[in-house]
Design a protein around this motif. Structure first.
Motif, short mmCIF file in Angstrom:
data_model
loop_
_atom_site.label_atom_id
_atom_site.label_comp_id
_atom_site.label_asym_id
_atom_site.label_seq_id
_atom_site.Cartn_x
_atom_site.Cartn_y
_atom_site.Cartn_z
N UNK A 405 -5.99 3.69 0.08
CA UNK A 405 -5.37 3.75 -1.24
C UNK A 405 -4.04 2.98 -1.21
N UNK A 406 -3.93 1.93 -2.02
CA UNK A 406 -2.72 1.11 -2.01
C UNK A 406 -1.49 1.89 -2.47
N UNK A 407 -1.67 2.87 -3.34
CA UNK A 407 -0.53 3.69 -3.78
C UNK A 407 0.04 4.48 -2.61
N UNK A 408 -0.83 4.96 -1.75
CA UNK A 408 -0.36 5.70 -0.58
C UNK A 408 0.28 4.76 0.43
N UNK A 409 -0.24 3.55 0.54
CA UNK A 409 0.43 2.55 1.37
C UNK A 409 1.86 2.33 0.91
N UNK A 410 2.06 2.20 -0.40
CA UNK A 410 3.39 1.99 -0.94
C UNK A 410 4.31 3.16 -0.65
N UNK A 411 3.78 4.39 -0.73
CA UNK A 411 4.58 5.58 -0.42
C UNK A 411 5.08 5.53 1.02
N UNK A 412 4.19 5.18 1.94
CA UNK A 412 4.58 5.13 3.35
C UNK A 412 5.56 4.00 3.60
N UNK A 413 5.29 2.83 3.04
CA UNK A 413 6.22 1.71 3.22
C UNK A 413 7.61 2.04 2.68
N UNK A 414 7.67 2.76 1.58
CA UNK A 414 8.96 3.18 1.03
C UNK A 414 9.70 4.08 2.00
N UNK A 415 8.97 5.00 2.63
CA UNK A 415 9.60 5.90 3.61
C UNK A 415 10.10 5.12 4.83
N UNK A 416 9.32 4.17 5.28
CA UNK A 416 9.73 3.35 6.42
C UNK A 416 11.00 2.58 6.08
N UNK A 417 11.03 1.95 4.91
CA UNK A 417 12.20 1.20 4.49
C UNK A 417 13.43 2.09 4.38
N UNK A 418 13.25 3.30 3.88
CA UNK A 418 14.36 4.23 3.77
C UNK A 418 14.92 4.62 5.13
N UNK A 419 14.01 4.85 6.10
CA UNK A 419 14.45 5.20 7.45
C UNK A 419 15.26 4.05 8.05
N UNK A 420 14.78 2.83 7.89
CA UNK A 420 15.47 1.68 8.44
C UNK A 420 16.86 1.50 7.81
N UNK A 421 16.92 1.67 6.50
CA UNK A 421 18.21 1.50 5.83
C UNK A 421 19.22 2.56 6.25
N UNK A 422 18.75 3.81 6.36
CA UNK A 422 19.66 4.88 6.80
C UNK A 422 20.18 4.62 8.21
#
Length: 426
Positions: A405-422
């Protein structure tokens, strides 16, 4: 052969802190699991399948302390229309949960399921099968002592995904949850999971995938706290069935995720993938065992780990091809991105093949950020921090793309990006 006395003593000390749930349809399975646990004993550091991960805090009588935190204001999977079921310190919270009937499937609680229940034939069955050829004592402990969980029976296509949310309210909680999912032939279900669950968490998920059925599973583990968790997935796949599971883990002190899959029907497909991001006192272990026991089946194991500041990643993956499992397609890859010289990645990929018409491969690599690619981005005006983040996202993309599901891919990618930024700002 009896277990050594130190192992017996450690096992009995852990059991003394637990109470075996009494009566009901699961009583026989619980007693059987307890007998198996006492026979094998809890894991010790010298055990082959625990040589890279120290199990002490997972087996000691009292749970280590772990700080609590407020409920996330923007929970993951919030953009998905789903049915949410909430557990707080291992106990179902009906007030915080949606009506289970909205999912269009049959959902019961393990803690109060009626005496005659369809799960009697499944509870503990796949876990017991998964104890051979490798002992998995923490899973046996779970079957014996689980106090709650969900029992999901899917007869068609589920109306909505089922979302299990785990919350952590006590800094000394010790949660043991056991879920059972049965998909009838042709059925379809997406199961989502997230949350820290408890100071110490032991979870088991048994999944029976009927002929032509499809099971999709995505979970997100952790936030910044001292979580210690051992999770287990046991799955059995029928003919032309599909099983896909992806796990994203961020932080936590110790996480051990075990997956045991049997492909027993011809032309079945099983994909297991994961990505983890950790630094400092972080230890993450993925241990996977896939058995091909039918013709024309496909399996994929794709794991990516991003580690820094002394973090440790472990991958143990095995593909076993039984005699007669011809035309097997088995693929396994495990890779780590080490963002400093203090982190380490320990890998043990294995193939064991007893059929001659197969295509099986495995690989494992570990390395740093590609300096050429980093220079390319910086030469085009991208600062070093964001450039490193972009390359990190690209590194784990193969694992995230295992989510259908591409929507779930986007959710995970958003979490990864947030971790990296923090981490970059911190």
């Amino acid at each position: 052969m009896a277990a050594p006395q130190p192992r017996i003593d450690a096992t009995e000390a852990r059991l003394s802190a637990l109470t075996l749930p009494a009566g009901g349809w699961s009583a026989a399975a619980r007693k059987d699991a307890l007998a198996r646990l006492r026979s094998m004993g809890l894991p010790q550091p010298r055990d082959e399948y625990w040589k890279y991960t120290r199990p002490q805090t997972l087996v000691q009588p009292e749970a280590p302390r772990a700080a609590t935190f407020k409920v996330d204001e923007a929970p993951i999977f919030g953009a998905i229309d789903r049915v949410t079921l909430v557990f707080v310190d291992g106990v179902f919270d009906p007030e915080a949960s949606d009506d289970p009937a909205l999912a269009g499937v049959t959902i019961d609680r393990l803690a109060d399921a009626p005496d005659i229940h369809w799960a009697k034939d499944l509870y503990g069955t796949l876990e017991a099968r998964g104890q051979t050829p490798v002992a998995r004592p923490l899973a046996a402990l779970n079957t014996a002592f689980a106090t709650d969980g969900v029992l999901i029976h899917v007869t068609g296509k589920a109306a909505k995904p089922v979302h299990l949310v785990y919350r952590h309210a006590s800094d000394t909680s010790d949660a043991i949850l056991h879920h059972v999912v049965k998909l009838d032939p042709g059925a379809d279900l997406t199961l989502l999971e997230n949350g820290p669950a408890a100071a110490r968490f032991n979870k088991c998920l048994e999944v029976e995938v009927g002929d032509g059925a499809a099971f999709h599973h995505v979970r997100a583990q952790g936030r910044d706290h001292q979580r210690r968790a051992a999770t287990h997935i046991f799955a059995r796949l029928g003919r032309e069935s599909v099983f896909k599971s992806f796990t994203f883990t961020a932080n936590g002190i110790l996480t051990r995720n075990e997956v045991v899959i049997e492909l027993t029907g011809d032309d079945a497909i099983a994909h297991v993938a994961g990505a983890c991001m950790g630094d400092g006192e972080f230890h993450h272990d993925d241990t996977v065992f896939v058995t091909h026991d039918a013709v024309g089946c496909e399996s994929r194991q794709v794991f990516k780990k991003v580690l820094r500041n002394g973090a440790t990643g472990v991958f143990q993956g095995k593909i076993l091809v039984q005699p007669g499992a011809q035309k097997t397609d088995g693929y396994q890859i495990s890779q780590s991105l080490l963002l400093d010289d203090d982190s380490q990645f320990l890998a043990k990929p294995e193939l064991e093949i007893y059929a001659d018409d197969v295509a099986c491969s495995h690989g494992s690599t570990s390395g740093a950020i590609d300096e050429t690619a980093l220079f390319y981005l910086r030469s085009r005006g991208v600062p070093e921090g964001p450039a490193t983040d972009l390359l990190t996202l690209a590194f784990i993309a193969e694992a995230v793309m295992e989510i259908e599901d591409e929507r779930l891919q986007e959710e995970i990618n958003s979490r990864v990006a947030g971790w990296l930024e923090r981490r970059r700002r911190g």
